[in-house]
Design an enzyme around this catalytic site. Structure first.
Site, PDB file in Angstrom:
ATOM      1  N   CYS A  73       0.810  -1.220   0.000  1.00 32.72           N
ATOM      2  CA  CYS A  73       0.000   0.000   0.000  1.00 32.72           C
ATOM      3  C   CYS A  73       0.844   1.272   0.000  1.00 32.72           C
ATOM      4  CB  CYS A  73      -0.958   0.009   1.188  1.00 32.72           C
ATOM      5  SG  CYS A  73      -2.199  -1.287   1.050  1.00 32.72           S
ATOM      6  N   GLU A 126     -12.904  -0.652   1.471  1.00 36.11           N
ATOM      7  CA  GLU A 126     -11.827  -0.491   0.498  1.00 36.11           C
ATOM      8  C   GLU A 126     -11.886  -1.642  -0.514  1.00 36.11           C
ATOM      9  OE1 GLU A 126      -7.813   1.213   1.784  1.00 36.11           O
ATOM     10  OE2 GLU A 126      -7.561  -0.952   1.874  1.00 36.11           O
ATOM     11  N   HIS A 166     -12.647   9.729  -8.426  1.00 38.58           N
ATOM     12  CA  HIS A 166     -11.619   9.902  -9.451  1.00 38.58           C
ATOM     13  C   HIS A 166     -10.593  10.964  -9.064  1.00 38.58           C
ATOM     14  CE1 HIS A 166     -14.268   7.317 -11.752  1.00 38.58           C
ATOM     15  NE2 HIS A 166     -13.262   7.113 -12.587  1.00 38.58           N
TER      16      HIS A 166
HETATM   17 ZN    ZN Z   1      -5.305   0.798  -0.865  1.00 37.50          ZN
END
Ligand code: ZN
Length: 120
Positions: free
Chosen positions: A24, A107, A68
């Site tokens: 990440c 997520e 976005h």
């Molecule tokens: Zn992530």
């Protein structure tokens, strides 16, 4: 009575405070899902706890800010974990939604945070 409404947005992020070897740490994207949970009495005339249309009106400007975009560029989301996104959303919309009882941010389908306004 509890009601929920779900929303989606797509965004990029990276987590600046994890080790460089952490996946990440690199810029990547997610299809996020937000669920707003509200609790209160059903209005006997409208039949609503709150009109879903009103929720859309309140969350709309935030969704446009998130969708976005690179979350790291948004003030307050410099470390855009799902925990911090949930707190960020809660803090912005709770003043206008007294019945708000939780904000969930997913997520992925299997990873999410749920914030109810208590100490983070
Ligand atoms: Zn992530």
């Amino acid at each position: 009575m509890r009601i929920s409404q779900a929303f989606k947005f797509e965004a990029a992020h990276r987590l600046p405070n994890v080790p460089e070897t952490h996946r990440c740490h690199r810029m990547h994207g997610h299809s996020y899902r937000i669920e707003l949970v509200l609790s209160g009495r059903v209005d006997p005339r409208t039949g609503f706890v709150i009109d879903f249309f009103e929720l859309e009106q309140v969350l709309g400007p935030l969704l446009r800010q998130l969708d976005h975009h690179c979350l790291n560029d948004i003030h307050g989301l410099e470390n855009p974990t799902v925990e911090n996104i949930a707190i960020w959303i809660w803090d912005k919309i709770r003043p206008r939604l007294q019945q708000l009882s939780a904000v969930k941010v997913f997520e992925t389908a299997g990873c999410w945070a749920e914030y109810d306004g208590d100490e983070p």
